[in-house]
Structure formats: structure tokens, C-alpha cells
Design a protein around this motif. Structure first.
Motif, mmCIF file in Angstrom:
data_model
loop_
_atom_site.group_PDB
_atom_site.id
_atom_site.type_symbol
_atom_site.label_atom_id
_atom_site.label_comp_id
_atom_site.label_asym_id
_atom_site.label_seq_id
_atom_site.Cartn_x
_atom_site.Cartn_y
_atom_site.Cartn_z
ATOM 1 N N ALA A 97 47.125 7.140 0.871
ATOM 2 C CA ALA A 97 45.872 6.393 0.901
ATOM 3 C C ALA A 97 45.706 5.594 -0.382
ATOM 4 C CB ALA A 97 44.694 7.349 1.061
ATOM 5 N N GLN A 98 45.410 4.322 -0.213
ATOM 6 C CA GLN A 98 45.075 3.442 -1.324
ATOM 7 C C GLN A 98 46.171 3.406 -2.391
ATOM 8 O OE1 GLN A 98 42.784 1.620 -0.573
ATOM 9 N NE2 GLN A 98 41.997 0.627 -2.386
ATOM 10 N N GLY A 99 47.391 3.656 -1.975
ATOM 11 C CA GLY A 99 48.508 3.586 -2.905
ATOM 12 C C GLY A 99 48.477 4.654 -3.982
ATOM 13 N N MET A 100 47.613 5.649 -3.804
ATOM 14 C CA MET A 100 47.436 6.623 -4.875
ATOM 15 C C MET A 100 47.563 8.066 -4.408
ATOM 16 S SD MET A 100 44.022 4.993 -6.589
ATOM 17 C CE MET A 100 43.755 6.454 -7.572
ATOM 18 N N TYR A 101 47.023 8.365 -3.246
ATOM 19 C CA TYR A 101 46.900 9.754 -2.814
ATOM 20 C C TYR A 101 47.927 10.055 -1.723
ATOM 21 C CZ TYR A 101 42.382 8.791 -4.946
ATOM 22 O OH TYR A 101 41.377 8.403 -5.807
ATOM 23 N N TRP A 102 48.545 11.228 -1.845
ATOM 24 C CA TRP A 102 49.576 11.655 -0.906
ATOM 25 C C TRP A 102 49.158 12.953 -0.209
ATOM 26 C CZ3 TRP A 102 53.931 8.903 0.171
ATOM 27 C CH2 TRP A 102 54.356 7.940 -0.751
ATOM 28 N N GLY A 103 49.612 13.083 1.041
ATOM 29 C CA GLY A 103 49.517 14.362 1.706
ATOM 30 C C GLY A 103 50.731 15.207 1.384
ATOM 31 N N GLN A 104 50.766 16.409 1.978
ATOM 32 C CA GLN A 104 51.850 17.341 1.684
ATOM 33 C C GLN A 104 53.049 17.143 2.591
ATOM 34 O OE1 GLN A 104 49.356 18.049 3.655
ATOM 35 N NE2 GLN A 104 50.375 18.985 5.417
ATOM 36 N N GLY A 105 52.878 16.398 3.657
ATOM 37 C CA GLY A 105 53.973 16.086 4.560
ATOM 38 C C GLY A 105 54.022 16.984 5.785
ATOM 39 N N THR A 106 54.628 16.456 6.841
ATOM 40 C CA THR A 106 54.848 17.217 8.061
ATOM 41 C C THR A 106 56.251 16.910 8.565
ATOM 42 O OG1 THR A 106 53.957 17.744 10.263
ATOM 43 C CG2 THR A 106 53.825 15.445 9.586
ATOM 44 N N GLN A 107 56.963 17.955 8.979
ATOM 45 C CA GLN A 107 58.366 17.806 9.367
ATOM 46 C C GLN A 107 58.473 17.289 10.789
ATOM 47 O OE1 GLN A 107 61.408 18.529 7.581
ATOM 48 N NE2 GLN A 107 62.274 17.482 9.367
ATOM 49 N N VAL A 108 59.304 16.283 10.976
ATOM 50 C CA VAL A 108 59.663 15.776 12.304
ATOM 51 C C VAL A 108 61.174 15.917 12.460
ATOM 52 C CG1 VAL A 108 59.801 13.745 13.784
ATOM 53 C CG2 VAL A 108 57.728 14.188 12.449
ATOM 54 N N THR A 109 61.582 16.620 13.504
ATOM 55 C CA THR A 109 63.000 16.811 13.785
ATOM 56 C C THR A 109 63.292 16.311 15.188
ATOM 57 O OG1 THR A 109 63.077 18.749 12.330
ATOM 58 C CG2 THR A 109 64.889 18.472 13.902
ATOM 59 N N VAL A 110 64.232 15.385 15.280
ATOM 60 C CA VAL A 110 64.617 14.826 16.575
ATOM 61 C C VAL A 110 66.041 15.291 16.869
ATOM 62 C CG1 VAL A 110 64.861 12.752 17.966
ATOM 63 C CG2 VAL A 110 63.177 12.826 16.101
ATOM 64 N N SER A 111 66.159 16.162 17.841
ATOM 65 C CA SER A 111 67.454 16.771 18.132
ATOM 66 C C SER A 111 67.468 17.310 19.543
ATOM 67 C CB SER A 111 67.737 17.905 17.134
ATOM 68 O OG SER A 111 68.928 18.569 17.463
#
Length: 112
Positions: A97-111
Motif C-alpha cells: 500500500a502506498q509504496g510503503m506498507y507490506w503484508g506478510q504474504g500468502t503462498q500460491v502453489t500451482v501444481s
């Protein structure tokens, strides 16, 4: 302090779809420029898609035509609809957000 929480990741077969969500705390969501990034194992984090306060969207070439970014200002949430997923889309997906704030992430696996 602004907090971002992603959700919606998981395991999906090639050709499948997922919708990621990112909930953003605070009262300034509507004025934020928002974006999704991803980071695959052993690779640098890369920009995937962005959306302005006027709902203008942009996409990386690798996902153009398959992914759609959107925002809901009433819910303080930004989404990433991912269709026709490929194994090379496997990564941890982050919202920003706004080039400043990050989330912790979520894993996406395509297999398969």
C-alpha cells in the motif's frame, strides 16, 4: 500503524483459479495506491499488478489477460483474481500500500 493481511492462497492445479484478498487497516485506504507483488523461490520479488485511487490498473506482461486487480474501498480490501494459473505463477504473493506498507504474504502453489 497500517497493517496488511493477505489471504486466499493455496494449492491449485494448472489452469485453475484463485482469488487473493488483502485487508488494510486504517482510515486512509481510499487514497492509497495498491499493488500486488510476488516472490518465487530463489528469485527477487517482482511487481505483478497495481491499481490507483481512480481504479486505473496495470499488469506485468507475465500475467496480463489472466490476472485482475480490484479494490473495494468500503471493505478496505484489495483483490487479485488469478485465472489460467501456470506452474510459473508459484510464489509468495504480497500486497503493498502506498509504496510503503507490506503484508506478510500468502503462498500460491500451482501444481498437478
Amino acid at each position: 500503524q497500517v497493517q496488511l493481511v493477505e489471504s486466499g492462497g493455496g494449492l491449485v492445479q494448472p489452469g485453475g483459479s484463485l482469488r487473493l484478498s488483502c485487508a488494510v487497516s486504517g482510515s486512509s485506504f481510499s487514497i492509497y495506491v495498491l499493488a500486488w507483488y510476488r516472490q518465487a523461490p530463489g528469485k527477487q520479488r517482482e511487481w505483478v499488478a497495481g491499481i490507483t485511487t481512480s481504479d486505473i490498473t496495470n499488469y506485468a506482461d507475465a500475467v496480463k489477460g489472466r490476472f485482475t486487480i480490484s479494490r473495494d474501498n468500503a471493505k478496505n480490501t484489495v483483490y487479485l483474481q488469478m485465472n489460467s494459473l501456470k506452474p510459473e505463477d508459484t510464489a509468495v504473493y504480497f500486497c503493498r500500500a502506498q509504496g510503503m506498507y507490506w503484508g506478510q504474504g500468502t503462498q500460491v502453489t500451482v501444481s498437478s
